[in-house]
Write an enzyme that holds these catalytic residues in place. Structure first.
Site, PDB file in Angstrom:
ATOM      1  N   CYS A 168       7.922  14.342   7.612  1.00 16.76           N
ATOM      2  CA  CYS A 168       6.489  14.096   7.474  1.00 16.76           C
ATOM      3  C   CYS A 168       5.684  15.391   7.595  1.00 16.76           C
ATOM      4  O   CYS A 168       4.832  15.682   6.762  1.00 16.76           O
ATOM      5  CB  CYS A 168       6.018  13.082   8.511  1.00 16.76           C
ATOM      6  SG  CYS A 168       4.251  12.771   8.405  1.00 16.76           S
ATOM      7  N   GLU A 221       2.555   9.891  -6.554  1.00 11.62           N
ATOM      8  CA  GLU A 221       1.722  10.850  -5.824  1.00 11.62           C
ATOM      9  C   GLU A 221       1.858  12.252  -6.407  1.00 11.62           C
ATOM     10  O   GLU A 221       0.859  12.941  -6.656  1.00 11.62           O
ATOM     11  CB  GLU A 221       2.091  10.855  -4.336  1.00 11.62           C
ATOM     12  CG  GLU A 221       1.645   9.586  -3.624  1.00 11.62           C
ATOM     13  CD  GLU A 221       1.939   9.579  -2.132  1.00 11.62           C
ATOM     14  OE1 GLU A 221       1.340   8.753  -1.425  1.00 11.62           O
ATOM     15  OE2 GLU A 221       2.773  10.378  -1.659  1.00 11.62           O
ATOM     16  N   TYR A 267       6.334   5.558  -4.539  1.00 10.68           N
ATOM     17  CA  TYR A 267       5.313   6.334  -3.841  1.00 10.68           C
ATOM     18  C   TYR A 267       5.342   7.808  -4.232  1.00 10.68           C
ATOM     19  O   TYR A 267       4.345   8.387  -4.622  1.00 10.68           O
ATOM     20  CB  TYR A 267       5.603   6.345  -2.336  1.00 10.68           C
ATOM     21  CG  TYR A 267       5.156   5.190  -1.502  1.00 10.68           C
ATOM     22  CD1 TYR A 267       3.955   5.253  -0.805  1.00 10.68           C
ATOM     23  CD2 TYR A 267       5.953   4.070  -1.339  1.00 10.68           C
ATOM     24  CE1 TYR A 267       3.562   4.224   0.033  1.00 10.68           C
ATOM     25  CE2 TYR A 267       5.566   3.029  -0.499  1.00 10.68           C
ATOM     26  CZ  TYR A 267       4.369   3.114   0.184  1.00 10.68           C
ATOM     27  OH  TYR A 267       3.984   2.103   1.010  1.00 10.68           O
ATOM     28  N   CYS A 310       4.475  13.798   4.269  1.00 14.43           N
ATOM     29  CA  CYS A 310       3.068  13.356   4.338  1.00 14.43           C
ATOM     30  C   CYS A 310       2.056  14.492   4.466  1.00 14.43           C
ATOM     31  O   CYS A 310       1.051  14.505   3.757  1.00 14.43           O
ATOM     32  CB  CYS A 310       2.860  12.436   5.538  1.00 14.43           C
ATOM     33  SG  CYS A 310       4.310  11.584   6.131  1.00 14.43           S
ATOM     34  N   GLU A 320     -18.582  -2.039   0.721  1.00 10.11           N
ATOM     35  CA  GLU A 320     -19.436  -3.216   0.938  1.00 10.11           C
ATOM     36  C   GLU A 320     -19.012  -4.380   0.041  1.00 10.11           C
ATOM     37  O   GLU A 320     -19.264  -5.539   0.349  1.00 10.11           O
ATOM     38  CB  GLU A 320     -20.914  -2.881   0.727  1.00 10.11           C
ATOM     39  CG  GLU A 320     -21.312  -2.579  -0.696  1.00 10.11           C
ATOM     40  CD  GLU A 320     -22.806  -2.222  -0.802  1.00 10.11           C
ATOM     41  OE1 GLU A 320     -23.633  -3.045  -0.400  1.00 10.11           O
ATOM     42  OE2 GLU A 320     -23.125  -1.109  -1.280  1.00 10.11           O
ATOM     43  N   HIS A 325     -24.622  -0.199   3.045  1.00 10.03           N
ATOM     44  CA  HIS A 325     -25.099   0.077   1.688  1.00 10.03           C
ATOM     45  C   HIS A 325     -25.673   1.481   1.574  1.00 10.03           C
ATOM     46  O   HIS A 325     -26.367   1.928   2.485  1.00 10.03           O
ATOM     47  CB  HIS A 325     -26.187  -0.947   1.340  1.00 10.03           C
ATOM     48  CG  HIS A 325     -26.656  -0.842  -0.072  1.00 10.03           C
ATOM     49  ND1 HIS A 325     -25.851  -1.204  -1.138  1.00 10.03           N
ATOM     50  CD2 HIS A 325     -27.826  -0.411  -0.597  1.00 10.03           C
ATOM     51  CE1 HIS A 325     -26.534  -0.997  -2.250  1.00 10.03           C
ATOM     52  NE2 HIS A 325     -27.718  -0.514  -1.964  1.00 10.03           N
ATOM     53  N   LYS A 369       1.968  17.072   1.540  1.00 11.91           N
ATOM     54  CA  LYS A 369       1.562  16.258   0.374  1.00 11.91           C
ATOM     55  C   LYS A 369       0.059  16.022   0.391  1.00 11.91           C
ATOM     56  O   LYS A 369      -0.633  16.231  -0.606  1.00 11.91           O
ATOM     57  CB  LYS A 369       2.335  14.929   0.406  1.00 11.91           C
ATOM     58  CG  LYS A 369       2.100  13.966  -0.743  1.00 11.91           C
ATOM     59  CD  LYS A 369       0.965  13.004  -0.528  1.00 11.91           C
ATOM     60  CE  LYS A 369       0.974  12.215   0.727  1.00 11.91           C
ATOM     61  NZ  LYS A 369       1.969  11.173   0.837  1.00 11.91           N
TER      62      LYS A 369
HETATM   63  P1  NDP Z   1      10.545   4.285  -3.633  1.00  7.98           P
HETATM   64  O1  NDP Z   1      11.575   3.353  -3.107  1.00  7.98           O
HETATM   65  O2  NDP Z   1       9.121   4.078  -3.316  1.00  7.98           O
HETATM   66  O3  NDP Z   1      10.650   4.320  -5.228  1.00  7.98           O
HETATM   67  C1  NDP Z   1      11.861   4.620  -5.862  1.00  7.98           C
HETATM   68  C2  NDP Z   1      11.651   4.603  -7.374  1.00  7.98           C
HETATM   69  O4  NDP Z   1      12.832   5.050  -8.008  1.00  7.98           O
HETATM   70  C3  NDP Z   1      11.355   3.224  -7.921  1.00  7.98           C
HETATM   71  O5  NDP Z   1      10.512   3.366  -9.022  1.00  7.98           O
HETATM   72  C4  NDP Z   1      12.748   2.745  -8.340  1.00  7.98           C
HETATM   73  O6  NDP Z   1      12.711   1.830  -9.394  1.00  7.98           O
HETATM   74  C5  NDP Z   1      13.363   4.024  -8.839  1.00  7.98           C
HETATM   75  N1  NDP Z   1      14.830   4.060  -8.726  1.00  7.98           N
HETATM   76  C6  NDP Z   1      15.588   3.772  -7.650  1.00  7.98           C
HETATM   77  N2  NDP Z   1      16.892   3.984  -7.906  1.00  7.98           N
HETATM   78  C7  NDP Z   1      16.956   4.417  -9.181  1.00  7.98           C
HETATM   79  C8  NDP Z   1      18.029   4.797 -10.031  1.00  7.98           C
HETATM   80  N3  NDP Z   1      19.304   4.779  -9.617  1.00  7.98           N
HETATM   81  N4  NDP Z   1      17.744   5.176 -11.291  1.00  7.98           N
HETATM   82  C9  NDP Z   1      16.462   5.196 -11.725  1.00  7.98           C
HETATM   83  N5  NDP Z   1      15.409   4.857 -10.961  1.00  7.98           N
HETATM   84  C10 NDP Z   1      15.652   4.462  -9.702  1.00  7.98           C
HETATM   85  O7  NDP Z   1      11.057   5.729  -3.200  1.00  7.98           O
HETATM   86  P2  NDP Z   1      10.319   7.124  -3.096  1.00  7.98           P
HETATM   87  O8  NDP Z   1      11.393   8.128  -3.305  1.00  7.98           O
HETATM   88  O9  NDP Z   1       9.115   7.186  -3.944  1.00  7.98           O
HETATM   89  O10 NDP Z   1       9.839   7.164  -1.579  1.00  7.98           O
HETATM   90  C11 NDP Z   1      10.792   7.007  -0.518  1.00  7.98           C
HETATM   91  C12 NDP Z   1      10.126   6.386   0.689  1.00  7.98           C
HETATM   92  O11 NDP Z   1       9.229   7.315   1.251  1.00  7.98           O
HETATM   93  C13 NDP Z   1       9.309   5.152   0.349  1.00  7.98           C
HETATM   94  O12 NDP Z   1      10.063   3.997   0.582  1.00  7.98           O
HETATM   95  C14 NDP Z   1       8.142   5.227   1.271  1.00  7.98           C
HETATM   96  O13 NDP Z   1       8.375   4.367   2.357  1.00  7.98           O
HETATM   97  C15 NDP Z   1       8.105   6.647   1.777  1.00  7.98           C
HETATM   98  N6  NDP Z   1       6.876   7.314   1.327  1.00  7.98           N
HETATM   99  C16 NDP Z   1       5.661   6.863   1.742  1.00  7.98           C
HETATM  100  C17 NDP Z   1       4.510   7.478   1.333  1.00  7.98           C
HETATM  101  C18 NDP Z   1       3.195   6.971   1.778  1.00  7.98           C
HETATM  102  O14 NDP Z   1       3.138   6.197   2.708  1.00  7.98           O
HETATM  103  N7  NDP Z   1       2.096   7.357   1.122  1.00  7.98           N
HETATM  104  C19 NDP Z   1       4.538   8.631   0.449  1.00  7.98           C
HETATM  105  C20 NDP Z   1       5.856   9.012   0.050  1.00  7.98           C
HETATM  106  C21 NDP Z   1       6.965   8.373   0.487  1.00  7.98           C
HETATM  107  P3  NDP Z   1      12.571   0.246  -9.133  1.00  7.98           P
HETATM  108  O15 NDP Z   1      11.171   0.000  -8.719  1.00  7.98           O
HETATM  109  O16 NDP Z   1      12.904  -0.336 -10.461  1.00  7.98           O
HETATM  110  O17 NDP Z   1      13.560  -0.101  -8.063  1.00  7.98           O
END
Ligand code: NDP
Length: 470
Positions: A42, A184, A180, A47, A443, A438, A50
């Site tokens: 983080c 982002e 996510y 976080c 709101e 407002h 980022k």
């Molecule tokens: P996520 O789980 O959010 O997203 C993963 C993405 O990759 C999805 O679109 C998924 O598709 C795709 N995917 C997964 N496996 C494959 C594969 N083998 N081939 C192709 N596509 C694939 O993971 P992130 O890496 O974005 O983030 C990891 C974690 O970090 C999150 O779970 C979140 O909790 C945390 N995070 C939180 C943030 C915040 O609070 N603002 C910011 C950044 C990270 P599909 O949807 O089809 O499964």
């Protein structure tokens, strides 16, 4: 049996640091091992940096919007990537030091090394081979990015670990994934001046989020100039003189400077020696724990992403705190995982708490939907095409607000406060009775009077066994 310490924590991230500090505050002797930099994902490469980059990126919109308010710039503003990287580095170094200082002040011993579990009560410090006998061991090693799909040329891709410190700004950036991290970074780099392509396997971004948020965000990503390739994935990658040539499942070849893979993260359990103590892990390698973060080995515990429960920093912090309270503070605290507010720091942001419409309709007999979509006030003069979307999901039988979803500026800040209302089981009538502030965008949350839709589950037909929404 004698021990060197009461608690040995492996991993100096959000969960581990909080647990170590609170346990020490209860008088426990604590040692914490971190092999990289104190602060964890983080603070060091998640976080915090980022969000700093998100701030940097939003100046692009501000410079553009300013014209509508009478401003003009004699010269086009210029962005310098190395300056941002250096400023970020200074800030995370400061934070990392604060983490270390706070631990030291609490009396925690810090060891800068990788640590491996030797048995249920012994940890080896890999730096010098020293073995520490600990009454309790807490594993808080977080997660690591996965490099999938494992296509030919995958070694040329980068993950979120590397993107913050690229020596050169990537003018042409491919982002793989629709979660996510993918949305982002796509949003950030498009604003900083990169030509961004976002490719993912599904039909839309952010699976699991409310459909209105997903659709609204897709439109905003397009406004930012991002090329979106749904249901498209790379099949191969080749380094050429003109860049990284990527072939896609649509048979096209496109060339980029960098390819960021953001297809999820995996619990960081490899090489920890869990098997030496017989700690059980699940099929993705996450440490199996109960509601008190206990593993199947009585002296070993785990918190945060390494347990793959809800992978968010505030959750890891809560888990670490609850662990220390329970094991060293004479309390018995289990973390509550419902109604966790969260934000996606795209521009505009998504802020959300509670159930999506789809989740609510799968569970509740009657679900009412309130929805507003409007141009934010600032956009009236700036001419920006964006829309703010707000949505309230209500239990039609009790009037309880089940979920609130916002796509718009400062949606993350709003989600934090809405989290309190939803946790307190506020009703739609409570929202309506609240006086508006407002003029704000928020709101709208207390002035949305007209129900947009009501969904009732169809009564079960004899023998049919299925439920259909009317
Ligand atoms: P996520 O789980 O959010 O997203 C993963 C993405 O990759 C999805 O679109 C998924 O598709 C795709 N995917 C997964 N496996 C494959 C594969 N083998 N081939 C192709 N596509 C694939 O993971 P992130 O890496 O974005 O983030 C990891 C974690 O970090 C999150 O779970 C979140 O909790 C945390 N995070 C939180 C943030 C915040 O609070 N603002 C910011 C950044 C990270 P599909 O949807 O089809 O499964």
């Amino acid at each position: 049996m004698t021990y060197d310490v009461d608690l040995f924590v492996i991993g100096g991230g959000s969960g581990g640091v909080r647990a170590a500090r609170i346990a020490a505050g209860y008088g426990a002797s604590v040692m914490i091992a971190e092999e990289y930099r104190m602060g964890g994902t983080c603070v060091i490469r998640g976080c915090v940096p980022k969000k700093l980059y998100v701030y940097a990126s939003r100046f692009a919109d501000d410079f553009q919007d300013a014209a509508g308010f009478g401003w003009s710039f004699p010269e086009k503003p210029v962005f310098d990537w190395p300056s941002l990287v250096a400023a970020k580095e200074k800030e995370i170094s400061r934070l990392s030091l604060i983490y270390a200082n706070n631990l030291a002040k609490a009396g925690v011993q810090i060891v800068e090394t990788r640590a491996e579990i030797i048995d249920a009560n012994t940890v080896e410090l890999k730096r010098d081979g020293r073995r520490i006998r600990a009454k309790k061991i807490l594993v808080a090693t977080g997660g690591t990015p996965v490099l999938e799909p494992a296509i030919p040329g995958v070694e040329h891709m980068i993950s979120s670990n590397e993107i913050f410190d690229l020596p050169e700004f990537p003018r042409r950036l491919l982002v793989i994934g629709g979660g996510y991290i993918a949305v982002e970074f796509a949003s950030v780099f498009a604003r900083l001046g990169a030509k961004v392509t976002l490719a993912f396997r599904g039909e839309n971004v952010l699976r699991g989020f409310d459909e209105d948020m997903r659709e609204g965000l897709r439109v905003e990503l397009r406004h930012a100039g991002i090329a979106i390739l749904p249901a498209t994935l790379p099949t191969g990658l080749d380094r050429r003189a003109d860049g990284l040539a990527v072939t896609f499942s649509d048979d096209e070849t496109r060339v980029f400077d960098q390819v960021l893979v953001a297809t999820g993260r995996r619990p960081h359990t490899q090489g920890l020696g869990l098997e030496n103590a017989g700690v059980a892990v699940d099929q993705v390698g996450a440490i199996k724990v109960d509601a008190r973060s206990r593993t199947n080995v009585a002296s070993i515990f785990a918190v945060g992403d390494v347990t793959n429960r809800v992978n968010l920093t505030p959750v890891a912090i809560r888990e670490g705190h609850a662990f220390a309270d329970t094991q060293f503070g004479g309390k018995d605290i289990a973390v509550v995982y419902t109604d966790i507010a969260t934000a996606v720091f795209t521009t505009p942001e998504i802020g959300t708490v509670g159930m999506s419409e789809a989740e609510a309709r799968a569970i509740f007999d009657i679900v009412d939907i309130y929805r507003a979509s409007f141009r934010p006030m600032k956009a009236t003069l700036s001419g920006h095409p964006e829309k703010t979307i707000m949505k309230i999901v209500v239990d039609g039988q009790t009037d309880q607000v089940l979920g609130v979803h916002i796509l718009g500026h400062e949606a993350g800040e709003m989600a934090q406060l809405l989290g309190i209302a939803v946790r307190m089981k506020a009703t739609k009538a409570d929202f309506d009775a609240t006086m508006a502030v407002h003029p704000t965008a928020a709101e709208e949350l207390v002035t949305m009077r007209t129900r947009q839709a009501r969904y009732e589950k169809a009564p079960l037909m004899a023998g049919a066994g299925s439920i259909a929404a009317l």
